[in-house]
Design a protein around this motif. Structure first.
Motif, PDB file in Angstrom:
ATOM      1  N   PRO A 299      -2.744  17.394  -9.030  1.00 15.23           N
ATOM      2  CA  PRO A 299      -1.718  18.387  -8.673  1.00 15.23           C
ATOM      3  C   PRO A 299      -2.230  19.806  -8.501  1.00 15.23           C
ATOM      4  O   PRO A 299      -1.590  20.619  -7.823  1.00 15.23           O
ATOM      5  N   ASN A 300      -3.399  20.133  -9.095  1.00 12.29           N
ATOM      6  CA  ASN A 300      -3.881  21.512  -9.052  1.00 12.29           C
ATOM      7  C   ASN A 300      -5.248  21.687  -8.406  1.00 12.29           C
ATOM      8  O   ASN A 300      -5.531  22.736  -7.835  1.00 12.29           O
ATOM      9  N   TYR A 301      -6.114  20.694  -8.511  1.00 15.38           N
ATOM     10  CA  TYR A 301      -7.496  20.826  -8.068  1.00 15.38           C
ATOM     11  C   TYR A 301      -7.789  19.926  -6.868  1.00 15.38           C
ATOM     12  O   TYR A 301      -7.101  18.914  -6.663  1.00 15.38           O
ATOM     13  N   PRO A 302      -8.813  20.260  -6.080  1.00 16.63           N
ATOM     14  CA  PRO A 302      -9.208  19.384  -4.965  1.00 16.63           C
ATOM     15  C   PRO A 302      -9.938  18.151  -5.481  1.00 16.63           C
ATOM     16  O   PRO A 302     -11.153  18.034  -5.379  1.00 16.63           O
ATOM     17  N   MET A 303      -9.176  17.235  -6.049  1.00 14.27           N
ATOM     18  CA  MET A 303      -9.709  16.000  -6.605  1.00 14.27           C
ATOM     19  C   MET A 303      -8.751  14.866  -6.265  1.00 14.27           C
ATOM     20  O   MET A 303      -7.537  15.002  -6.412  1.00 14.27           O
ATOM     21  N   LEU A 304      -9.292  13.770  -5.790  1.00 17.29           N
ATOM     22  CA  LEU A 304      -8.495  12.608  -5.445  1.00 17.29           C
ATOM     23  C   LEU A 304      -9.150  11.380  -6.068  1.00 17.29           C
ATOM     24  O   LEU A 304     -10.373  11.236  -6.028  1.00 17.29           O
ATOM     25  N   VAL A 305      -8.345  10.512  -6.669  1.00 20.45           N
ATOM     26  CA  VAL A 305      -8.860   9.301  -7.305  1.00 20.45           C
ATOM     27  C   VAL A 305      -8.277   8.084  -6.604  1.00 20.45           C
ATOM     28  O   VAL A 305      -7.068   8.018  -6.355  1.00 20.45           O
ATOM     29  N   SER A 306      -9.141   7.145  -6.271  1.00 15.85           N
ATOM     30  CA  SER A 306      -8.712   5.926  -5.584  1.00 15.85           C
ATOM     31  C   SER A 306      -9.021   4.711  -6.450  1.00 15.85           C
ATOM     32  O   SER A 306     -10.007   4.681  -7.175  1.00 15.85           O
ATOM     33  N   SER A 307      -8.155   3.708  -6.359  1.00 13.87           N
ATOM     34  CA  SER A 307      -8.374   2.447  -7.057  1.00 13.87           C
ATOM     35  C   SER A 307      -8.278   1.316  -6.046  1.00 13.87           C
ATOM     36  O   SER A 307      -7.432   1.336  -5.156  1.00 13.87           O
ATOM     37  N   SER A 308      -9.159   0.332  -6.197  1.00 14.18           N
ATOM     38  CA  SER A 308      -9.301  -0.691  -5.169  1.00 14.18           C
ATOM     39  C   SER A 308      -9.299  -2.086  -5.768  1.00 14.18           C
ATOM     40  O   SER A 308      -9.534  -2.274  -6.966  1.00 14.18           O
ATOM     41  N   TRP A 309      -9.107  -3.061  -4.902  1.00 11.15           N
ATOM     42  CA  TRP A 309      -9.197  -4.450  -5.319  1.00 11.15           C
ATOM     43  C   TRP A 309     -10.629  -4.847  -5.671  1.00 11.15           C
ATOM     44  O   TRP A 309     -10.848  -5.939  -6.181  1.00 11.15           O
ATOM     45  N   ASP A 310     -11.609  -3.986  -5.382  1.00  9.78           N
ATOM     46  CA  ASP A 310     -12.971  -4.294  -5.819  1.00  9.78           C
ATOM     47  C   ASP A 310     -13.185  -3.946  -7.294  1.00  9.78           C
ATOM     48  O   ASP A 310     -14.279  -4.133  -7.831  1.00  9.78           O
ATOM     49  N   GLY A 311     -12.140  -3.438  -7.962  1.00 13.05           N
ATOM     50  CA  GLY A 311     -12.205  -3.111  -9.385  1.00 13.05           C
ATOM     51  C   GLY A 311     -12.658  -1.705  -9.684  1.00 13.05           C
ATOM     52  O   GLY A 311     -12.618  -1.273 -10.838  1.00 13.05           O
ATOM     53  N   ASP A 312     -13.090  -0.962  -8.671  1.00 21.62           N
ATOM     54  CA  ASP A 312     -13.583   0.398  -8.866  1.00 21.62           C
ATOM     55  C   ASP A 312     -12.446   1.414  -8.914  1.00 21.62           C
ATOM     56  O   ASP A 312     -11.494   1.344  -8.113  1.00 21.62           O
ATOM     57  N   VAL A 313     -12.550   2.344  -9.835  1.00 23.66           N
ATOM     58  CA  VAL A 313     -11.720   3.555  -9.844  1.00 23.66           C
ATOM     59  C   VAL A 313     -12.690   4.717  -9.703  1.00 23.66           C
ATOM     60  O   VAL A 313     -13.542   4.933 -10.570  1.00 23.66           O
TER      61      VAL A 313
ATOM     62  N   GLY B 188      -3.788   4.916   0.983  1.00 20.56           N
ATOM     63  CA  GLY B 188      -4.827   3.900   0.923  1.00 20.56           C
ATOM     64  C   GLY B 188      -4.714   3.016   2.151  1.00 20.56           C
ATOM     65  O   GLY B 188      -3.846   3.215   3.004  1.00 20.56           O
ATOM     66  N   SER B 189      -5.585   2.009   2.227  1.00 22.71           N
ATOM     67  CA  SER B 189      -5.589   1.166   3.417  1.00 22.71           C
ATOM     68  C   SER B 189      -6.291  -0.156   3.126  1.00 22.71           C
ATOM     69  O   SER B 189      -7.188  -0.228   2.275  1.00 22.71           O
ATOM     70  N   HIS B 190      -5.890  -1.176   3.853  1.00 22.62           N
ATOM     71  CA  HIS B 190      -6.535  -2.486   3.706  1.00 22.62           C
ATOM     72  C   HIS B 190      -7.973  -2.468   4.212  1.00 22.62           C
ATOM     73  O   HIS B 190      -8.793  -3.272   3.766  1.00 22.62           O
ATOM     74  N   ASP B 191      -8.298  -1.557   5.118  1.00 22.53           N
ATOM     75  CA  ASP B 191      -9.656  -1.518   5.683  1.00 22.53           C
ATOM     76  C   ASP B 191     -10.648  -0.797   4.766  1.00 22.53           C
ATOM     77  O   ASP B 191     -11.718  -0.380   5.207  1.00 22.53           O
ATOM     78  N   THR B 192     -10.299  -0.632   3.492  1.00 24.81           N
ATOM     79  CA  THR B 192     -11.148  -0.099   2.413  1.00 24.81           C
ATOM     80  C   THR B 192     -11.326   1.418   2.461  1.00 24.81           C
ATOM     81  O   THR B 192     -12.188   1.949   1.769  1.00 24.81           O
TER      82      THR B 192
ATOM     83  N   ASP C 173      -3.711   2.008  -3.936  1.00 26.23           N
ATOM     84  CA  ASP C 173      -3.145   3.255  -4.431  1.00 26.23           C
ATOM     85  C   ASP C 173      -4.234   4.315  -4.585  1.00 26.23           C
ATOM     86  O   ASP C 173      -5.411   4.002  -4.791  1.00 26.23           O
ATOM     87  N   CYS C 174      -3.837   5.564  -4.463  1.00 23.72           N
ATOM     88  CA  CYS C 174      -4.717   6.711  -4.697  1.00 23.72           C
ATOM     89  C   CYS C 174      -3.844   7.886  -5.103  1.00 23.72           C
ATOM     90  O   CYS C 174      -2.646   7.902  -4.835  1.00 23.72           O
ATOM     91  N   SER C 175      -4.454   8.877  -5.774  1.00 28.92           N
ATOM     92  CA  SER C 175      -3.664   9.985  -6.303  1.00 28.92           C
ATOM     93  C   SER C 175      -4.448  11.283  -6.228  1.00 28.92           C
ATOM     94  O   SER C 175      -5.622  11.334  -6.603  1.00 28.92           O
TER      95      SER C 175
ATOM     96  N   ILE D 182       0.841  -1.205   0.000  1.00 28.76           N
ATOM     97  CA  ILE D 182       0.000   0.000   0.000  1.00 28.76           C
ATOM     98  C   ILE D 182       0.876   1.255   0.000  1.00 28.76           C
ATOM     99  O   ILE D 182       1.903   1.321   0.678  1.00 28.76           O
ATOM    100  N   ARG D 183       0.411   2.283  -0.714  1.00 28.23           N
ATOM    101  CA  ARG D 183       1.225   3.466  -0.981  1.00 28.23           C
ATOM    102  C   ARG D 183       0.776   4.688  -0.189  1.00 28.23           C
ATOM    103  O   ARG D 183      -0.383   4.790   0.212  1.00 28.23           O
ATOM    104  N   CYS D 184       1.692   5.618   0.004  1.00 30.86           N
ATOM    105  CA  CYS D 184       1.397   6.880   0.693  1.00 30.86           C
ATOM    106  C   CYS D 184       2.090   8.017  -0.046  1.00 30.86           C
ATOM    107  O   CYS D 184       3.093   7.808  -0.738  1.00 30.86           O
ATOM    108  N   TYR D 185       1.558   9.252   0.137  1.00 32.94           N
ATOM    109  CA  TYR D 185       2.085  10.401  -0.608  1.00 32.94           C
ATOM    110  C   TYR D 185       1.964  11.694   0.207  1.00 32.94           C
ATOM    111  O   TYR D 185       1.107  11.809   1.086  1.00 32.94           O
TER     112      TYR D 185
END
Length: 475
Positions: A435-449, A401-405, A430-432, A383-386
């Motif tokens: 760089p400029n806007y208040p937007m965060l995208v997460s990807s999960s083992w459930d297949g959802d982005v 991100g985290s294992h607890d979803t 992972d999540c990202s 699992i990654r951190c930034y």
């Protein structure tokens, strides 16, 4: 009249109360907690993301309170700072109050686990990589249309990492193979099937007959001329793209090298993190003579899963299987760790076991980190951190991100958890953060982005999902 009123409001603190109801960070208590970071980086963070001192100055007998957005605007009108405009730090102070916590809204769904989420440096592209060999590049500015659908070559288990070149023309991807592949994402074709519709050049990191290891981590240098990789054979590789050859191999650790990155724009310093619990700093300017790391940083009790550099050649963070993120200052590193080993007295495997309760309060006897952040769960995968973006937040936050979803966002200085985002039904590797806007995208083992935003785009967010009940099977 407007000028006088605004100046009066600023000087008397009439609007020093809570910030906007939509601001998450503003709701956090400003009493200093016990884990408040008292270090040079706290002052640097304040300079990047704090309001002008004339605005935030505490009057005698008054308690420190958050500087509201209203007060910032009124102070600008009254020219309290003497600049007549917002400074970069003022802008970060306002923007950092509005975290990307609304939503989420669906970006894509695949039938296999999502392993990688990455925005490009300018935020115009987004990369997601999945276990089923698919790597998708989305055009963020064109409604998240799929810009490139890449089918990975030499797939072993999953796509472990991707990295986009600084000019956003080429993408490198790694699997559990000694070959890192590079693809031209700037080409016109949307479908990219390895060596059928497009060429996926292979960057060989091993001898021709050695395929016994895989690559966990790969990163472009800032100038786009080199790629650094960390592998399961305990080594770091640097590949020269201009010369098209391997330029350096370092026998770096005593276990898998799970994460590597360049420390800054110069490309001289490389950070590495390993399952041997250590973070190391490598200076390429003197490596060929010493053949040793410039320094070692101890403090984690379990393997390091990911590293992220602050970009200044001094500070970085690491995520670890000991369920913590640590902040490091490389000026505190040791010449070696041979005399300061730490041994655990319990059996544990993070791939299928929960973290032992008796280990949660343990501390490394020679911890060199300057801050520790806990609350998330690092299990099952790397699992990654930034650091949060410099442009919009002044790198004021750390997120993971985290294992607890869930996704966790921590205040770097106070250590306080300022947000916890819940939607997914499985591990978030992972999540990202844009760089400029208040937007965060997460990807999960459930297949959802999915994307999280502030304030949102007017669409109805996805309904909350129930957590799956996990049953362990013993064989």
């Amino acid at each position: 009249m407007g000028y006088s009123l605004s100046k009066l409001e600023v000087e008397t603190g009439l609007f020093d109360g809570s910030s906007s109801n939509h601001g998450v960070a503003g709701s956090v208590r400003h009493d200093r907690p016990s884990n408040y970071l008292d270090h040079e980086i706290s002052q640097l963070t304040k300079l990047r993301s704090g309001p002008n001192e004339n605005i935030s100055r505490i009057q005698p007998g008054k308690k420190e309170v958050p500087v509201s957005t209203f007060k910032m605007l009124a102070a600008r009108e009254a020219n309290i700072s003497g600049r007549g405009r917002f400074s970069k730090a003022d802008c970060c102070h306002v923007l950092s109050k509005y975290l990307p916590v609304n939503g989420p809204w669906i970006v894509d769904h695949m039938a296999t686990r999502a392993y990688v989420s990455q925005f490009s440096a300018d935020g115009s592209l987004f990369i997601a990589a999945f276990q089923g060999s698919h790597i998708r590049v989305y055009n963020v500015e064109r409604g998240w249309k799929v810009h490139k659908n890449i089918l990975a070559k030499s797939l072993r288990w999953t796509v472990t990492d991707t990295s986009l070149s600084p000019d956003q023309r080429h993408l490198v991807y790694a699997t559990m193979s000694p070959i890192v592949h590079i693809v031209d994402v700037g080409s016109a074709a949307t479908e990219s099937l390895a060596n059928i519709t497009e060429i996926h050049d292979g960057l060989l990191l091993s001898a021709a007959d050695d395929d016994s290891f895989g690559v966990f981590s790969v990163k472009f240098s800032t100038d786009g001329r080199e790629v650094v990789a960390g592998s399961s054979d305990d080594a770091i590789y640097v590949y020269d793209l201009e010369a098209n050859k391997l330029s350096l191999r370092i026998s770096a650790h005593n276990s898998d090298v799970n994460s590597v990155c360049f420390a800054d724009e110069s490309g001289h310093l490389i950070y590495s993190g390993s399952d041997d619990n250590l973070c190391k700093v490598w200076d390429r300017r003197c490596f060929r003579t010493k053949e040793k790391p410039a320094g070692v940083l101890m403090g984690h009790l379990e393997g390091v899963t990911f590293l992220d550099s602050r970009g200044d050649g001094r500070y970085f963070i690491s995520n670890s299987k000991d369920q913590s993120i640590k902040l490091w200052d490389i000026r505190k590193m040791s010449p070696n760790a041979a005399r300061n080993k730490w041994f655990r007295n319990y059996e544990w495997d993070y791939r299928w076991m929960d973290y032992p309760p008796q280990a949660r309060d343990l501390k490394h006897p020679n911890d060199q980190s300057i801050a520790t952040y806990k609350g998330h769960s690092v299990l099952r995968t790397l699992i990654r951190c930034y650091f949060s973006p410099e442009y919009s937040t002044g790198q004021r936050y750390i997120y993971t991100g985290s294992h607890d979803t869930c996704i966790y966002i921590y205040d770097l200085v106070s250590g306080v958890q300022v947000a916890k985002l819940q939607h997914h039904r499985s591990t978030i590797r992972d999540c990202s953060w844009h760089p400029n806007y208040p937007m965060l995208v997460s990807s999960s083992w459930d297949g959802d982005v999915v994307k999280w935003e502030f304030p949102g785009n007017g669409e109805a967010p996805l309904p909350p999902k129930k957590k799956q009940i996990r049953r362990r099977h013993f064989f």
